[in-house]
Write a protein that holds these residues in place. Structure first.
Motif, PDB file in Angstrom:
ATOM      1  N   ARG A  71      10.547   4.029   7.233  1.00 24.83           N
ATOM      2  CA  ARG A  71       9.192   4.128   6.670  1.00 24.83           C
ATOM      3  C   ARG A  71       8.535   2.751   6.537  1.00 24.83           C
ATOM      4  NH1 ARG A  71       8.974   7.293   1.451  1.00 24.83           N
ATOM      5  NH2 ARG A  71       6.747   7.184   1.817  1.00 24.83           N
ATOM      6  N   ILE A  72       9.328   1.718   6.280  1.00 19.64           N
ATOM      7  CA  ILE A  72       8.736   0.365   6.237  1.00 19.64           C
ATOM      8  C   ILE A  72       8.301  -0.040   7.645  1.00 19.64           C
ATOM      9  CG2 ILE A  72       9.199  -2.080   5.796  1.00 19.64           C
ATOM     10  CD1 ILE A  72      11.089  -1.177   3.526  1.00 19.64           C
ATOM     11  N   LEU A  73       9.143   0.228   8.632  1.00 20.32           N
ATOM     12  CA  LEU A  73       8.762  -0.099  10.016  1.00 20.32           C
ATOM     13  C   LEU A  73       7.503   0.666  10.410  1.00 20.32           C
ATOM     14  CD1 LEU A  73      12.315  -0.109  11.693  1.00 20.32           C
ATOM     15  CD2 LEU A  73      10.836  -2.102  11.283  1.00 20.32           C
ATOM     16  N   ASP A  74       7.403   1.928   9.989  1.00 20.26           N
ATOM     17  CA  ASP A  74       6.208   2.718  10.302  1.00 20.26           C
ATOM     18  C   ASP A  74       4.962   2.128   9.636  1.00 20.26           C
ATOM     19  OD1 ASP A  74       7.658   4.435  11.848  1.00 20.26           O
ATOM     20  OD2 ASP A  74       7.778   6.034  10.343  1.00 20.26           O
ATOM     21  N   ALA A  75       5.136   1.631   8.399  1.00 16.61           N
ATOM     22  CA  ALA A  75       3.982   1.047   7.685  1.00 16.61           C
ATOM     23  C   ALA A  75       3.477  -0.177   8.454  1.00 16.61           C
ATOM     24  CB  ALA A  75       4.380   0.671   6.259  1.00 16.61           C
ATOM     25  N   THR A 106       4.631 -11.850  13.238  1.00 12.07           N
ATOM     26  CA  THR A 106       5.809 -11.167  13.766  1.00 12.07           C
ATOM     27  C   THR A 106       6.851 -11.060  12.654  1.00 12.07           C
ATOM     28  OG1 THR A 106       5.335 -12.155  15.919  1.00 12.07           O
ATOM     29  CG2 THR A 106       7.509 -11.166  15.635  1.00 12.07           C
ATOM     30  N   VAL A 107       7.402  -9.869  12.497  1.00  7.09           N
ATOM     31  CA  VAL A 107       8.430  -9.652  11.473  1.00  7.09           C
ATOM     32  C   VAL A 107       9.717  -9.189  12.156  1.00  7.09           C
ATOM     33  CG1 VAL A 107       6.786  -9.113   9.629  1.00  7.09           C
ATOM     34  CG2 VAL A 107       7.653  -7.276  11.083  1.00  7.09           C
ATOM     35  N   GLY A 108      10.822  -9.239  11.428  1.00  5.82           N
ATOM     36  CA  GLY A 108      12.088  -8.800  12.007  1.00  5.82           C
ATOM     37  C   GLY A 108      13.202  -8.866  10.979  1.00  5.82           C
ATOM     38  N   ARG A 109      14.379  -8.428  11.420  1.00  4.63           N
ATOM     39  CA  ARG A 109      15.599  -8.468  10.601  1.00  4.63           C
ATOM     40  C   ARG A 109      15.430  -7.731   9.271  1.00  4.63           C
ATOM     41  NH1 ARG A 109      19.269 -12.502   9.493  1.00  4.63           N
ATOM     42  NH2 ARG A 109      20.624 -10.778  10.009  1.00  4.63           N
ATOM     43  N   LEU A 110      14.710  -6.622   9.283  1.00  9.83           N
ATOM     44  CA  LEU A 110      14.566  -5.825   8.057  1.00  9.83           C
ATOM     45  C   LEU A 110      15.918  -5.195   7.706  1.00  9.83           C
ATOM     46  CD1 LEU A 110      12.819  -4.450   5.854  1.00  9.83           C
ATOM     47  CD2 LEU A 110      12.422  -2.601   7.518  1.00  9.83           C
ATOM     48  N   ARG A 111      16.380  -5.429   6.489  1.00 10.25           N
ATOM     49  CA  ARG A 111      17.687  -4.909   6.090  1.00 10.25           C
ATOM     50  C   ARG A 111      17.764  -4.862   4.558  1.00 10.25           C
ATOM     51  NH1 ARG A 111      17.142 -10.139   7.108  1.00 10.25           N
ATOM     52  NH2 ARG A 111      18.684 -11.689   6.487  1.00 10.25           N
ATOM     53  N   PRO A 112      18.715  -4.110   4.015  1.00 11.79           N
ATOM     54  CA  PRO A 112      18.831  -4.033   2.552  1.00 11.79           C
ATOM     55  C   PRO A 112      19.198  -5.387   1.961  1.00 11.79           C
ATOM     56  CG  PRO A 112      20.056  -2.261   3.609  1.00 11.79           C
ATOM     57  CD  PRO A 112      19.672  -3.217   4.699  1.00 11.79           C
ATOM     58  N   CYS A 113      18.706  -5.629   0.743  1.00 12.80           N
ATOM     59  CA  CYS A 113      19.019  -6.849  -0.003  1.00 12.80           C
ATOM     60  C   CYS A 113      19.875  -6.449  -1.210  1.00 12.80           C
ATOM     61  CB  CYS A 113      17.717  -7.504  -0.465  1.00 12.80           C
ATOM     62  SG  CYS A 113      17.931  -8.816  -1.669  1.00 12.80           S
ATOM     63  N   ARG A 115       0.818  -1.215   0.000  1.00 15.01           N
ATOM     64  CA  ARG A 115       0.000   0.000   0.000  1.00 15.01           C
ATOM     65  C   ARG A 115       0.849   1.262   0.000  1.00 15.01           C
ATOM     66  NH1 ARG A 115      -4.500  -1.684   4.355  1.00 15.01           N
ATOM     67  NH2 ARG A 115      -5.292  -3.371   3.077  1.00 15.01           N
ATOM     68  N   SER A 116       1.931   1.246   0.745  1.00  9.56           N
ATOM     69  CA  SER A 116       2.729   2.467   0.893  1.00  9.56           C
ATOM     70  C   SER A 116       3.704   2.688  -0.260  1.00  9.56           C
ATOM     71  CB  SER A 116       3.539   2.408   2.199  1.00  9.56           C
ATOM     72  OG  SER A 116       2.671   2.313   3.290  1.00  9.56           O
ATOM     73  N   PHE A 117       4.276   1.611  -0.794  1.00 12.55           N
ATOM     74  CA  PHE A 117       5.371   1.787  -1.760  1.00 12.55           C
ATOM     75  C   PHE A 117       5.151   1.049  -3.084  1.00 12.55           C
ATOM     76  CE2 PHE A 117       6.953   1.537   2.622  1.00 12.55           C
ATOM     77  CZ  PHE A 117       7.318   2.866   2.795  1.00 12.55           C
ATOM     78  N   GLY A 118       4.212   0.127  -3.128  1.00  7.78           N
ATOM     79  CA  GLY A 118       4.042  -0.724  -4.306  1.00  7.78           C
ATOM     80  C   GLY A 118       5.127  -1.789  -4.322  1.00  7.78           C
ATOM     81  N   ILE A 119       4.750  -3.047  -4.554  1.00  6.62           N
ATOM     82  CA  ILE A 119       5.765  -4.106  -4.641  1.00  6.62           C
ATOM     83  C   ILE A 119       5.947  -4.468  -6.108  1.00  6.62           C
ATOM     84  CG2 ILE A 119       6.287  -6.523  -4.054  1.00  6.62           C
ATOM     85  CD1 ILE A 119       4.782  -6.051  -1.416  1.00  6.62           C
ATOM     86  N   ASP A 120       7.183  -4.630  -6.513  1.00  5.67           N
ATOM     87  CA  ASP A 120       7.525  -4.927  -7.900  1.00  5.67           C
ATOM     88  C   ASP A 120       7.850  -6.416  -8.080  1.00  5.67           C
ATOM     89  OD1 ASP A 120       7.936  -3.868 -10.497  1.00  5.67           O
ATOM     90  OD2 ASP A 120      10.092  -4.161 -10.210  1.00  5.67           O
ATOM     91  N   ALA A 121       8.418  -7.049  -7.053  1.00  5.85           N
ATOM     92  CA  ALA A 121       8.759  -8.478  -7.117  1.00  5.85           C
ATOM     93  C   ALA A 121       9.028  -8.969  -5.706  1.00  5.85           C
ATOM     94  CB  ALA A 121      10.000  -8.700  -7.982  1.00  5.85           C
TER      95      ALA A 121
END
Ligand code: NAP
Length: 359
Positions: A269-273, A317-324, A174-180
Motif C-alpha cells: 500500500r505504501i508503494l501504491d501511494a 527516487t525512493v527505494g529499499r522500503l522495509r520494516p523498521c 495522506r494515506s496513513f498519517g505520519i506520527d514521527a
C-alpha cells in the motif's frame, strides 16, 4: 484549460520575460541553463553582487560556470545588474545568497515583481507560500494575504533536502498519517554553492554538520505538509528529527528515512501511494515530471550518480522500503539538489501560478 495568459505563454511563440537574481552562483547558473529552452519563459535580465554588476554575464561569471552545457548566447551578452537596480521583468527567480536575499526580495516584491525564491529567509513567514506544486499547491492562496501591490509577491520553495523528504512523505501522510519521522541526509557538495566546502575537508570524508540544515528540514516539512485555512497554515504536528551530513558527491541529496504511522500500512500500500501520486498529470506544465516519485525495486538504489538526473533532475527516487525495528518503516529517497531542490522547483512554482492564472 485555454486562458489568454497561458495561450500567450505557450501558443503564440511569445515567451514571458523573466529575470534571475543571484544569476552567477551555483543555483543561478542552473536557472540560466534550465530556462534556455523553456517554452514559456525567457531570461531578459540577470542580477548579482556589485563585484559582477556592469559586466556582461559571460565576463562576470568567467571560469565560475560549472555546468556541462555552454552559457546560453543570449544570456552571455546580458549586462549584469547590481543589487537593487530597476528591473523590467515582472517575474524574478531568486538564487540570492541568504545574507542579502531577505531585504532584496522584499524590495522587488514591493516594486511589483513576483519573486520565486530559493533562499531560506522568507520560507517560514506565515504569509509566504512554501510550495511544492505536487504537494501543497493550495498554499499559494497565502499570496492573497501579502501586503504587496501591483502584482508583487513572494513565493518560496523548500530547502534542497526538505523538498525530497516532503515529496516522499506526502503520499504516505495522506494515506496513513505520519506520527514521527527520523531523517538522515547525505548531501552533495554542490549544495554548499561555489566554491563551497574546501576540497581538503570533503574529499574522502564525511562532515556531520551543515549550518542550520537540521532545523530547516524539521520546520519546513511541517509547514509544507500542513493544511491551509482562512487564517493561514496549520502546520503538521508530527515531529521530524534530522541528522545532516555533507558527503563527497557532486550532485544529488540522498536521505535515509524512518517513519511511524498513525494507521496500519503494508509495503504494497505504501508503494501504491507513491506510484499513484501524480497530481500534476494532464496540466501540461513544462517542468513537471510524468512520475514525480519513482520507487526502485533494485536493492542498491537509489544512488546519486545513477538516479539524480531522472526526469531531467525533477524526479524524486525512493527505494529499499522495509520494516523498521524502532519506528515502523524505513526507506531511502534521493533528489537533484540544484534542480528539484532549487532552480527547477522555483520554475515549477511559477508554472503552476501561470496555469492557475494567479499571475
Ligand atoms: P552561491 O553559489 O554562493 O551564489 C550566490 C549568488 O548570490 C551569486 O550570484 C552572488 O553574486 C549573489 N550575491 C552574493 N552577495 C550579493 C549581494 N550583496 N547582492 C546581490 N547578489 C549577491 O550560492 P548558491 O548555492 O547558488 O545558493 C543561492 C541561494 O539558493 C542561497 O540562498 C542558498 O541557500 C539557496 N539554495 C541553494 C541550493 C544548492 O543546492 N546550492 C539548494 C537550495 C537552495 P556574485 O557572483 O556577484 O557574488
Amino acid at each position: 484549460m485555454p486562458s489568454r495568459k497561458r495561450a500567450a505563454a505557450t501558443g503564440s511563440g511569445r515567451r514571458i520575460p523573466v529575470g534571475v537574481l543571484g544569476a552567477t552562483g551555483t543555483v543561478g547558473q542552473r536557472f540560466v541553463q534550465l530556462l534556455e529552452r523553456h517554452p514559456w519563459f525567457e531570461v531578459i535580465e540577470v542580477m548579482a553582487s556589485d563585484q559582477s554588476a556592469g559586466r556582461s554575464y559571460a565576463e562576470a561569471i568567467g571560469s565560475r560556470w560549472k555546468l556541462a552545457t555552454a552559457i546560453p548566447p543570449d544570456v552571455a551578452k546580458l549586462r549584469v545588474r547590481g543589487p537593487g537596480d530597476p528591473l523590467q521583468a515582472r517575474i524574478l527567480f531568486s538564487a540570492l545568497d541568504a545574507s542579502v536575499a531577505g531585504d532584496l526580495e522584499q524590495e522587488y516584491a514591493r516594486r511589483g515583481h513576483l519573486v520565486s525564491s530559493n533562499a531560506r529567509n522568507h520560507r517560514m513567514d506565515p504569509k509566504v507560500p512554501l510550495v511544492i506544486p505536487e504537494v501543497n499547491r493550495d498554499h499559494m492562496k497565502l499570496l492573497d494575504l501579502q501586503p504587496y501591490r501591483n502584482g508583487g509577491g513572494l513565493v518560496t520553495n523548500p530547502n534542497c533536502s526538505t523538498i525530497v523528504i516532503a515529496m516522499a512523505l506526502a503520499p504516505i501522510h495522506r494515506s496513513f498519517g505520519i506520527d514521527a519521522a527520523i531523517v538522515t541526509t547525505f548531501q552533495a557538495a554542490s549544495g554548499a554553492g561555489y566554491p563551497g566546502v574546501p576540497s581538503l575537508d570533503i574529499l574522502g570524508n564525511v562532515v556531520p554538520f551543515i549550518s542550520g540544515e537540521e532545523a530547516k528540514i524539521e520546520s519546513e516539512t511541517q509547514k509544507i505538509l500542513g493544511r491551509i485555512g482562512p487564517k493561514g497554515i496549520a502546520h503538521a504536528e508530527f515531529p521530524v528529527s534530522a541528522l545532516c551530513h555533507r558527503v563527497p558527491v557532486v550532485d544529488g541529496h540522498q536521505m535515509a528515512i524512518s517513519l511511524r504511522l498513525e494507521t496500519r500500512a503494508t509495503r504494497r500500500r505504501i508503494l501504491d501511494a507513491w506510484e499513484g501520486f501524480r497530481p500534476l498529470r494532464k496540466l501540461g506544465l513544462p517542468s513537471a515530471p510524468e512520475a514525480p516519485i519513482e520507487a526502485k525495486v533494485e536493492e542498491d538504489r537509489p544512488q546519486p550518480r545513477l538516479d539524480a538526473d531522472r526526469a531531467g533532475g525533477m524526479g524524486v527516487t525512493v527505494g529499499r522500503l522495509r520494516p523498521c525495528n524502532v519506528l515502523e518503516w524505513k526507506f531511502e529517497a534521493l533528489g537533484h539538489n540544484t534542480i528539484r531542490g532549487a532552480a527547477g522547483a522555483a520554475i515549477l512554482n511559477v508554472e503552476i501560478l501561470v496555469r492557475d492564472e494567479r499571475i
